[in-house]
Design an enzyme around this catalytic site. Sequence first.
Site, mmCIF file in Angstrom:
data_model
loop_
_atom_site.group_PDB
_atom_site.id
_atom_site.type_symbol
_atom_site.label_atom_id
_atom_site.label_comp_id
_atom_site.label_asym_id
_atom_site.label_seq_id
_atom_site.Cartn_x
_atom_site.Cartn_y
_atom_site.Cartn_z
ATOM 1 N N GLY A 79 0.839 -1.192 0.000
ATOM 2 C CA GLY A 79 0.000 0.000 0.000
ATOM 3 C C GLY A 79 0.871 1.237 0.000
ATOM 4 O O GLY A 79 2.111 1.156 -0.063
ATOM 5 N N PRO A 80 0.247 2.396 0.107
ATOM 6 C CA PRO A 80 1.010 3.650 0.069
ATOM 7 C C PRO A 80 2.067 3.774 1.168
ATOM 8 O O PRO A 80 3.151 4.304 0.933
ATOM 9 C CB PRO A 80 -0.064 4.731 0.236
ATOM 10 C CG PRO A 80 -1.328 4.086 -0.194
ATOM 11 C CD PRO A 80 -1.194 2.631 0.133
ATOM 12 N N LYS A 81 1.770 3.275 2.375
ATOM 13 C CA LYS A 81 2.742 3.379 3.473
ATOM 14 C C LYS A 81 4.034 2.646 3.122
ATOM 15 O O LYS A 81 5.129 3.222 3.189
ATOM 16 C CB LYS A 81 2.155 2.815 4.764
ATOM 17 C CG LYS A 81 3.140 2.854 5.925
ATOM 18 C CD LYS A 81 2.552 2.242 7.186
ATOM 19 C CE LYS A 81 2.935 0.793 7.269
ATOM 20 N NZ LYS A 81 2.584 0.147 8.536
ATOM 21 N N ILE A 82 3.939 1.403 2.724
ATOM 22 C CA ILE A 82 5.130 0.616 2.403
ATOM 23 C C ILE A 82 5.796 1.127 1.135
ATOM 24 O O ILE A 82 7.026 1.195 1.049
ATOM 25 C CB ILE A 82 4.783 -0.882 2.288
ATOM 26 C CG1 ILE A 82 4.312 -1.417 3.642
ATOM 27 C CG2 ILE A 82 5.960 -1.695 1.766
ATOM 28 C CD1 ILE A 82 5.316 -1.272 4.775
ATOM 29 N N LEU A 85 7.767 4.089 2.056
ATOM 30 C CA LEU A 85 8.919 3.660 2.839
ATOM 31 C C LEU A 85 10.027 3.124 1.924
ATOM 32 O O LEU A 85 11.198 3.478 2.069
ATOM 33 C CB LEU A 85 8.502 2.592 3.855
ATOM 34 C CG LEU A 85 9.591 2.075 4.782
ATOM 35 C CD1 LEU A 85 10.066 3.170 5.720
ATOM 36 C CD2 LEU A 85 9.065 0.893 5.585
#
Length: 131
Positions: A79-82, A85
């Site tokens: 998703g956007p978080k990973i 990152l």
Amino acid sequence: LDQVEMKACERLREGVSGGLSVANVVTMTAEEVGPLINTCNYYKGKAAKIVSCAKMIKLRHRSKVPASLGALTALEGVGPKIANLVLSVGLNVPGAGLVVDTHVHRVSRRLGWAPTGPGTSPETTRIPLQQ
């Protein structure tokens, strides 16, 4: 990443025969990856997604981790978080988005920095924080 996840990453790096690379992970099964990351919550599902992502990277990106948000989020379980990152820390891409998890999302809403109400998510919080 927290200490549990960092420990799992270290075990994964050390436990993949020949070193942690797309070429080596695609030869593994989720059952082989799982014990290396079993300190994480939901490690069985994460192990399957690690193997799946490695296979997709090999097939679609010639074994090179993609350097765009769209290509990364097209990978299963990313998703956007990973993706942000990976872009900011893993690939050192300038201007990569903020990494917003549930905790940042919650605190930001309580401080009035992000919208509240139904339909909000870490991603809807990331946008105003990033501006």
